[in-house]
Write a protein that holds these residues in place. Structure first.
Motif, PDB file in Angstrom:
ATOM      1  N   ILE A  14     -18.035  11.203  29.454  1.00 24.65           N
ATOM      2  CA  ILE A  14     -17.215  11.092  28.244  1.00 24.65           C
ATOM      3  C   ILE A  14     -18.083  10.699  27.060  1.00 24.65           C
ATOM      4  O   ILE A  14     -17.975  11.271  25.967  1.00 24.65           O
ATOM      5  N   THR A  18     -18.684  13.135  23.865  1.00 26.52           N
ATOM      6  CA  THR A  18     -18.290  12.713  22.520  1.00 26.52           C
ATOM      7  C   THR A  18     -19.494  12.691  21.592  1.00 26.52           C
ATOM      8  O   THR A  18     -19.389  13.030  20.408  1.00 26.52           O
ATOM      9  N   HIS A  19     -20.656  12.297  22.135  1.00 30.75           N
ATOM     10  CA  HIS A  19     -21.880  12.292  21.325  1.00 30.75           C
ATOM     11  C   HIS A  19     -22.242  13.711  20.913  1.00 30.75           C
ATOM     12  O   HIS A  19     -22.654  13.964  19.760  1.00 30.75           O
ATOM     13  N   ALA A  22     -19.991  14.681  18.134  1.00 27.74           N
ATOM     14  CA  ALA A  22     -20.394  14.057  16.876  1.00 27.74           C
ATOM     15  C   ALA A  22     -21.562  14.807  16.244  1.00 27.74           C
ATOM     16  O   ALA A  22     -21.599  15.015  15.020  1.00 27.74           O
ATOM     17  N   LEU A  37     -19.210   6.606  17.211  1.00 37.90           N
ATOM     18  CA  LEU A  37     -18.120   7.544  17.436  1.00 37.90           C
ATOM     19  C   LEU A  37     -17.964   7.831  18.928  1.00 37.90           C
ATOM     20  O   LEU A  37     -16.848   7.985  19.432  1.00 37.90           O
ATOM     21  N   SER A  38     -19.086   7.885  19.639  1.00 39.24           N
ATOM     22  CA  SER A  38     -19.034   8.108  21.086  1.00 39.24           C
ATOM     23  C   SER A  38     -18.324   6.960  21.784  1.00 39.24           C
ATOM     24  O   SER A  38     -17.524   7.173  22.701  1.00 39.24           O
ATOM     25  N   GLY A  41     -14.764   7.224  21.132  1.00 39.37           N
ATOM     26  CA  GLY A  41     -14.223   8.309  21.941  1.00 39.37           C
ATOM     27  C   GLY A  41     -13.899   7.864  23.356  1.00 39.37           C
ATOM     28  O   GLY A  41     -12.894   8.289  23.939  1.00 39.37           O
ATOM     29  N   VAL A  44     -10.598   6.007  23.292  1.00 45.20           N
ATOM     30  CA  VAL A  44      -9.449   6.904  23.152  1.00 45.20           C
ATOM     31  C   VAL A  44      -9.156   7.623  24.470  1.00 45.20           C
ATOM     32  O   VAL A  44      -8.009   7.646  24.950  1.00 45.20           O
ATOM     33  N   VAL A  45     -10.204   8.198  25.086  1.00 48.15           N
ATOM     34  CA  VAL A  45      -9.998   8.970  26.315  1.00 48.15           C
ATOM     35  C   VAL A  45      -9.512   8.068  27.446  1.00 48.15           C
ATOM     36  O   VAL A  45      -8.552   8.404  28.165  1.00 48.15           O
TER      37      VAL A  45
END
Length: 266
Positions: A14, A18-19, A22, A37-38, A41, A44-45
């Motif tokens: 994940i 996500t990285h 981004a 941001l990762s 993420g 969120v996941v």
């Protein structure tokens, strides 16, 4: 192999995914923004994946609140009767009430299932911050993570002291924000949605101390956790606050102060 390793590897996928997203959006792959941001993420996941368990937990809390008066009545009916036959009848009556209100014997299972996920995520971020590749987080990605910074402070850095004033400011801000979000959630969102009637005084006092203990624990562990983990705590605490606010506002526990306020406003 550690029992948490499969979960850590899944979480690493994940983070890596996500990285990559981004980077595709134009963020510098080696910059702190892409890695933050990762981390967001992952929150969120993971929280979306655990949402069915949270919903089940709310339903069980409501069922328990509705059953509480009936369970109290059963207890009063058998008060002072300690012979084996009475005990069997008591337990049978309690089981009947629980079944009638849909209370599962595995009511705490949703919470228990979440614990390995939190532990695996902690170990993943700690290992990556220490320079160890895990699953989809290859040595190249780990090196990129190790070089990433937040306001000039490496995401892999630890502790309050040793890195100068900027380091202290970043770590204290992240730990303080996570602690403040946790305190607000427990004190002003969760507490009004908790039924304390008929609970032993010790449990009531423990509930009242929970906001302070939770906040203090985050402040203390902020002194040893990587900056990346503190960022995760802030994101996760923000999600918890929002989720708890939705539950308290629209799905309050029957018999709680929040339910009384909702009924008065209806």
């Amino acid at each position: 192999m550690s029992p948490l390793e499969p979960i850590s590897h899944a979480l690493s996928g994940i983070v890596a995914g996500t990285h990559a997203l981004a980077a595709a959006l134009g963020l510098d792959p080696g910059g702190g923004a892409a890695w933050l941001l990762s981390i967001a993420g992952v929150v969120v996941v993971v929280r979306l994946a655990l949402l069915p368990l949270a919903i089940r937990g709310v339903r069980q809390a409501h069922a328990g609140a509705r059953a509480r008066p009936h369970l109290k009545e059963v207890t009063e009916r058998f008060r002072g009767r300690t012979d084996p036959e009475s005990m069997r009848e008591l337990f049978a009556a309690r089981r009947e009430v629980n079944a009638e209100h849909g209370i599962s014997r595995l009511g705490c299972l949703p919470l228990l299932l979440q614990i390995p996920v939190w532990m695996a995520l902690y170990h993943l971020l700690a290992q990556v911050a220490g320079g160890t590749a895990v699953g989809a987080l290859t040595p190249a990605l780990v090196a990129s993570f190790g070089a990433a910074t937040l306001a000039g402070v490496p995401l892999a850095a630890h502790g309050y002291l040793g890195g100068g004033a900027a380091h202290l400011a970043v770590v204290a801000t992240l730990a303080g924000t996570a602690a403040a979000l946790s305190f607000v959630t427990q004190r002003f969102v969760v507490a009004p949605n908790t039924v304390l009637a008929d609970l032993p005084d010790a449990m009531v006092q423990a509930q009242q101390l929970m906001p302070l203990l939770s906040a203090a624990g985050l402040l203390l562990t902020g002194g040893i956790a990587p900056v990346a983990l503190l960022a995760y705590w802030v994101c996760n605490a923000g999600w918890t606050l929002g989720q708890s606010a939705v539950i308290t506002r629209w799905f309050p526990t029957p018999g709680s102060p929040a339910a009384a306020r909702r009924a008065a406003a209806a």
